[in-house]
Design a protein around this motif. Structure first.
Motif, PDB file in Angstrom:
ATOM      1  N   ALA A  77       0.826  -1.204   0.000  1.00  0.00           N
ATOM      2  CA  ALA A  77       0.000   0.000   0.000  1.00  0.00           C
ATOM      3  C   ALA A  77       0.860   1.253   0.000  1.00  0.00           C
ATOM      4  N   ALA A  78       1.937   1.230   0.788  1.00  0.00           N
ATOM      5  CA  ALA A  78       2.817   2.400   0.847  1.00  0.00           C
ATOM      6  C   ALA A  78       3.481   2.653  -0.500  1.00  0.00           C
ATOM      7  N   GLU A 286       2.522  -0.178   9.460  1.00  0.00           N
ATOM      8  CA  GLU A 286       1.935   0.707   8.460  1.00  0.00           C
ATOM      9  C   GLU A 286       2.605   2.076   8.488  1.00  0.00           C
ATOM     10  N   GLU A 287       2.904   2.558   9.686  1.00  0.00           N
ATOM     11  CA  GLU A 287       3.595   3.841   9.819  1.00  0.00           C
ATOM     12  C   GLU A 287       5.021   3.759   9.286  1.00  0.00           C
ATOM     13  N   LEU A 288       5.707   2.649   9.582  1.00  0.00           N
ATOM     14  CA  LEU A 288       7.053   2.460   9.053  1.00  0.00           C
ATOM     15  C   LEU A 288       7.048   2.433   7.532  1.00  0.00           C
ATOM     16  N   ALA A 289       6.147   1.645   6.969  1.00  0.00           N
ATOM     17  CA  ALA A 289       6.096   1.506   5.521  1.00  0.00           C
ATOM     18  C   ALA A 289       5.803   2.839   4.849  1.00  0.00           C
ATOM     19  N   ALA A 290       4.821   3.555   5.364  1.00  0.00           N
ATOM     20  CA  ALA A 290       4.468   4.843   4.776  1.00  0.00           C
ATOM     21  C   ALA A 290       5.610   5.841   4.909  1.00  0.00           C
ATOM     22  N   VAL A 307      10.418   7.228  -9.012  1.00  0.00           N
ATOM     23  CA  VAL A 307      10.556   6.392  -7.817  1.00  0.00           C
ATOM     24  C   VAL A 307      10.778   4.949  -8.262  1.00  0.00           C
ATOM     25  N   PRO A 308      11.799   4.274  -7.734  1.00  0.00           N
ATOM     26  CA  PRO A 308      12.012   2.869  -8.119  1.00  0.00           C
ATOM     27  C   PRO A 308      11.056   1.944  -7.375  1.00  0.00           C
ATOM     28  N   ASN A 309      10.934   0.734  -7.872  1.00  0.00           N
ATOM     29  CA  ASN A 309      10.250  -0.289  -7.090  1.00  0.00           C
ATOM     30  C   ASN A 309      11.047  -0.531  -5.815  1.00  0.00           C
ATOM     31  N   LEU A 310      10.345  -0.887  -4.749  1.00  0.00           N
ATOM     32  CA  LEU A 310      10.972  -1.021  -3.442  1.00  0.00           C
ATOM     33  C   LEU A 310      10.977  -2.482  -2.989  1.00  0.00           C
ATOM     34  N   ALA A 311      11.942  -2.812  -2.165  1.00  0.00           N
ATOM     35  CA  ALA A 311      12.006  -4.144  -1.567  1.00  0.00           C
ATOM     36  C   ALA A 311      12.404  -4.013  -0.099  1.00  0.00           C
TER      37      ALA A 311
END
Length: 467
Positions: A77-78, A286-290, A307-311
């Protein structure tokens, strides 16, 4: 330490109820029945002891699965907020067995491994090799061959020697291997020094100033494909500030590398903390991810780049709270440590062989009676193991009912991560089994060791093969 109560940590308070199970620390299924017995996944602790013995690692399967789903949803979601995708790798070093690999992959996670042994476990579990990432600071040629032959999705390069080794391995097999480059952002996690893995003076990764040359070399080699940067700043981290600062520095390098070609992925590692005691306050995932995704997006916007894809690579936050270790009390010994304070030493049948974290990192845990409830006044206890080592402490300080006695069953929560993984045979103590619980049923997912198992490794003992 508190000056009013010497040798008692400032954060530790006398509980109003020494039988209470803190929901922030225990698996969601943990509860006491009408007789005061703690159950996990619907299985009473006393029944687990009777069937499997102690010490015993207990893992709540539904808690692991639910946490995996929540973490994956949070990062997806983030990332989607900024028009990109996120892949979440379960960090196998936290706890690894074929069963847990099946759980997390069924919930949509990829898997991260760091050795040939870990890779073998994940492959034996039937995981898709394309969804496996390989880490490690000293991968042997044999391990690189194993990874390439398996068809792993990516390998994180940690040195120039490893880069050249892998290029030869891939070329001989006529494949092009996707690789990431691990960099040190210089952001030091607010955690124990041994866990802070983004320091410049440490064994992992490349300095930011060296990374461009490393990537240029990869791009020269037809057998390797550079797909992105990797950065991991430490473990057991609360808050987003460290991750956001690290992201800013790594995005600067990411932007520089775009001049030479695509950089589709940015892997920002893991290290997200959990609660081990009642005062720990981990940041909601959720807060960390955002926060992390937002920081990356802001830094990209400043530089005018996509923005790149994230992992990400969470481990502890997936499995930590789902685990509980059961012990049987052997001896109880009151010790007067000052004129004002008595501490009760509660010795159990495990110790630093099944939980090395207190000895290694000074980690704090909590403890509760599991075989009964008691209304006795709380007593300050230190839960210690059976090993010939003064540092053999399982729980440095907590309160148990003052009538704790030999034969009682005690439980230490939040032991799902880095306890089984770090287990050992100090003093020739066999490692405990791991039991999964769910819906009132229990089953062994990792068999425990026996004394004959340990003796079988000793080449000095005659057997049919060497008699």
């Amino acid at each position: 330490m508190s000056s009013a109560r010497p040798l008692v940590p400032d954060w530790l308070v006398v509980p109003g109820d020494a039988n209470a199970l803190d929901a922030a620390v225990w698996p969601p299924s943990a509860a006491r029945d009408a007789h005061g017995v703690v159950s996990i996944g619907g299985v009473p602790a006393t029944a687990l002891r009777e069937r499997f013995g102690t010490p015993l690692y207990v893992l709540d399967e539904q808690a692991v699965r639910a946490r995996a789903r929540r973490v994956l949803a949070a990062f997806r979601a983030a990332a989607a907020e900024h028009g990109v995708q996120a892949r979440v790798y379960y960090a196998g070093k936290a706890f690894l067995s074929t069963e847990i690999v099946r759980w997390v992959t069924a919930e949509g996670l990829a898997v991260d491994v760091a050795t040939g042994g870990e890779l073998a476990v994940v492959l034996a579990a039937g995981a898709d090799p394309a969804r496996i990432g390989v880490h490690g600071n000293n991968k042997s040629v044999a391990e690189l061959e194993q990874a390439v032959d398996a068809g792993v999705g990516s390998i994180v390069l940690d040195s120039t020697i490893e880069l050249e080794r892998l290029a030869v391995v891939a070329e001989r097999r006529d494949v092009v291997q996707d690789v990431l480059v691990r960099v040190n952002s210089g952001v030091h996690a607010e955690t124990h020094d041994f866990l802070a893995t983004a320091h410049e003076d440490q064994k992992f990764g490349f300095a930011l100033t060296d990374a461009a040359a490393v990537v240029a070399r990869i791009r020269e080699l037809p057998s390797l494909r550079f797909v992105g940067l990797h950065c991991h700043i430490g473990s057991q981290i609360f808050g987003t500030a460290g991750f956001e600062e690290s992201a800013a520095r790594v995005v600067e390098l990411h932007a520089e590398l775009l001049a030479g070609g695509d950089v589709p992925v940015l892997n920002l590692g893991g290290g997200f903390g959990i609660a081990y005691t009642s005062v720990d306050d981990p940041t909601p995932i959720e807060e960390l991810a955002a926060g992390i995704a937002g920081a990356v997006a802001r830094e990209c916007e400043v530089r005018g780049i996509p923005v790149p894809n994230l992992a990400f690579e969470p481990g502890r936050t997936i499995v930590g709270q789902a685990g509980v270790t059961l012990y049987e009390v052997g001896t109880v010994k009151p010790v007067r440590v000052s004129d004002e304070l008595e501490r009760v030493y509660v010795s159990v049948d495990g110790g630093m062989s099944d939980n090395a974290r207190p000895a290694l990192y000074g980690a704090d845990y909590s403890v509760r009676l599991a075989s009964r409830a008691s209304h006795a006044e709380p007593a300050l206890v230190r839960v210690v193991g059976r090993h010939c080592e003064s540092g053999d402490v399982v729980v440095d300080a907590d309160y148990l009912p003052g009538d704790v006695a030999p034969g009682d069953l005690v439980a230490v929560p939040a032991t799902g991560a880095y306890c089984f993984s770090l287990s050992n045979n100090y003093n020739y103590v066999p490692r405990p089994p791991v039991v999964a619980v769910a819906d009132g049923a229990a089953r062994v997912i990792v068999r425990g060791e026996t004394i004959p198992d340990l003796l079988a490794r000793d080449a000095g003992i005659p057997t049919e093969d060497n008699a």
